[in-house]
Design a protein around this motif. Structure first.
Motif, PDB file in Angstrom:
ATOM      1  N   ARG A  30       1.155   3.352  -3.502  1.00 17.75           N
ATOM      2  CA  ARG A  30       0.051   4.221  -3.917  1.00 17.75           C
ATOM      3  C   ARG A  30      -0.127   5.379  -2.932  1.00 17.75           C
ATOM      4  O   ARG A  30      -0.410   6.511  -3.332  1.00 17.75           O
ATOM      5  N   ASP A  31       0.031   5.084  -1.630  1.00 20.00           N
ATOM      6  CA  ASP A  31      -0.175   6.116  -0.617  1.00 20.00           C
ATOM      7  C   ASP A  31       0.802   7.272  -0.779  1.00 20.00           C
ATOM      8  O   ASP A  31       0.433   8.440  -0.623  1.00 20.00           O
ATOM      9  N   PRO A  49       0.793  -1.241   0.000  1.00 20.58           N
ATOM     10  CA  PRO A  49       0.000   0.000   0.000  1.00 20.58           C
ATOM     11  C   PRO A  49       0.819   1.282   0.000  1.00 20.58           C
ATOM     12  O   PRO A  49       0.346   2.313  -0.500  1.00 20.58           O
TER      13      PRO A  49
END
Length: 479
Positions: free
Chosen positions: A115-116, A112
């Motif tokens: 994208r974060d 994650p």
């Protein structure tokens, strides 16, 4: 005077403008792409330098460069140019359309943090997965990496001796914290790299260095010519066409298609497959939808029916309601909003009445529906569309522009004839860097005409777009 250098995939363009931003001279040099294996796409960085030399020689032969104050750079994004500690190139550069690193991209994107922090899906075309492919498949080369540069920034290294990049291009590496406009140390560490292997960052309108004296003497430039940060190809093109403020957007109908909207806020939504990158100007960002085949799809169809694109579009006359024939332009996969490298194109709804003109209309409508997909994806992130300008070779087709205007239910503006692409935008950025001017010089060119939606057909295009989305879902199940 100011020079813009645009390092494209098929060629390098040099453009000279004066203080009034009028084009004085231009020169180009071709480039070739090597595809030694399926999915591979490479160029030798030495060829970029040879092309830049040839283009600058041509510019110097066409006009005196003694009054030049600045040079700006634009170029193809995402390429992995790998250098050792002596600044020697370690291998051919893997280009933006090289998809060999799809497994590495999926692995990175599954965490994650990517994208974060980057604000984007990790696409196979981006730089980080390419370097991971080198680590996994060419470890002896990976161990020698001392610097990773993007294509235009390797050109800058040759011009100035400085290893520098800028925000818009770097946002396409997957290593940039796009909101903070700085390298992400955790994302670099995840690839066994560090800030020391990355170039210094500047804004696109800032000075990145000065032209080396021996090159200035070769081309007749004065001492102290500054080289601006510049921009990735689409961000530089946006500066060239004046799309620098929130609410302004352009649709580019080139080989690929782009729907680009400027924004004064960072508003990523990776799940939409919208690209959220820094703009080439400070404190601005942009949202971008990418369609992999636009005029490329029309040219493919023209070859299939033994004609040329201009003849096909000229046969159509007034905009017609979408027919039963429907074309999905996924000849080499699709980016926004599907992020589907495996999907392929399709022509459905064929019947006895389907003739060549109906096929042409279906192809133009298919790309139009893909533009609508990108528009919907960008709008879902909160992006405003107050003004839409059309550029690129496909914008010469009134039929196509009217289809887009009708599908989006908004006017499409067409600028006067002229070159407002990456090289022009790079020259504008050079002017900003050399003079301290800001975004106010990136004015929108004079508009030659406005293509209005055909209100009687907006509902028909909306219904056809819904069928298009349904057809994609069916096609996806077969791929």
């Amino acid at each position: 005077m100011y020079i813009g250098l645009d390092l494209g995939t098929s060629g390098l363009k040099a453009l000279l403008i004066d203080e009034a931003q009028s084009v004085i001279a231009e020169a180009t040099a071709p480039l070739a792409v090597s595809r030694p294996h399926p999915g591979w796409s490479e160029q030798s960085p030495a060829d970029w330098l040879a092309a830049a030399s040839a283009a600058m020689d041509g510019l110097a032969a066409a006009a005196s460069l003694s009054g030049v104050k600045g040079i700006g750079l634009s170029g193809q994004m995402h390429g992995a140019t790998l250098l050792d500690a002596s600044q020697n190139v370690l291998r051919p550069c893997m280009l933006w359309n090289d998809t060999r690193s799809h497994k590495e991209a999926a692995t990175l994107d599954a965490a994650p943090a990517w994208r974060d922090v980057s604000g984007n899906i990790v696409f196979p075309g981006f730089t980080a997965p390419k370097v991971m492919w080198v680590r996994n498949n060419e470890p002896e080369i990976f161990e020698k990496i001392a610097m990773v540069l993007l294509p235009k920034d390797y050109l800058r290294l040759w011009l100035t001796g400085e290893a520098v990049s800028e925000m818009s291009d770097s946002a396409g590496t997957s290593w940039l914290d796009t909101g903070k406009r700085d390298w992400s140390d955790p994302l670099l560490a995840a690839c066994d790299l560090s800030r020391e292997t990355m170039p210094r960052l500047v804004e696109g309108s800032e000075v990145s260095g000065e032209l080396r004296k021996e090159l200035a003497e070769r081309w007749g430039l004065p001492d102290g010519v500054v080289v601006a940060g510049g921009g990735g190809d689409n961000a530089a093109s946006a500066v060239g066409v004046g799309v620098v403020n929130a609410g302004e957007a352009f649709v580019s109908l080139g080989t690929s298609g782009v729907l680009f909207a400027a924004s004064d806020a960072y508003q990523p939504d990776p799940a939409t497959a919208v690209h959220t990158f820094c703009h080439a100007l400070p404190d601005t960002w942009h949202q971008m939808g990418v369609i992999l085949a636009a005029t490329d799809a029309l040219n493919w169809y023209a070859g299939l029916v033994g004609s040329d694109a201009a003849s096909l579009t000229n046969e159509l006359g007034a905009l017609r309601s979408p027919g039963r024939a429907m074309f999905l332009p996924y000849l080499g996969g699709e980016r926004t909003p599907h992020n589907d490298a495996g999907i392929r194109g399709s022509m459905t709804g064929l019947e006895h009445a389907t003739d060549r003109a109906a096929g042409t209309a279906a192809v133009l409508e298919g790309v139009t529906h893909a533009v609508r997909d990108s528009y919907d994806a960008l709008a879902s992130t909160g992006t405003r569309f107050d003004r839409l300008i059309a550029v690129g070779g496909g914008s010469r087709s009134d039929y196509w522009l009217q289809a887009i205007a009708t599908s989006l239910d908004m006017p499409v503006q067409v600028p006067v004839a002229g070159d407002f692409g990456g090289a022009f935008g790079a020259a504008r950025l050079a002017m900003m860097a050399a003079t301290g001017a800001g975004a106010e010089i990136a004015v929108i060119p004079e508009i030659s005409k406005v293509v209005e939606p055909v209100k009687d057909l907006t509902s028909a295009f909306a219904e056809a777009h819904a069928r298009y989305r349904d057809t994609y879902q069916a096609l996806r199940g077969l791929s």
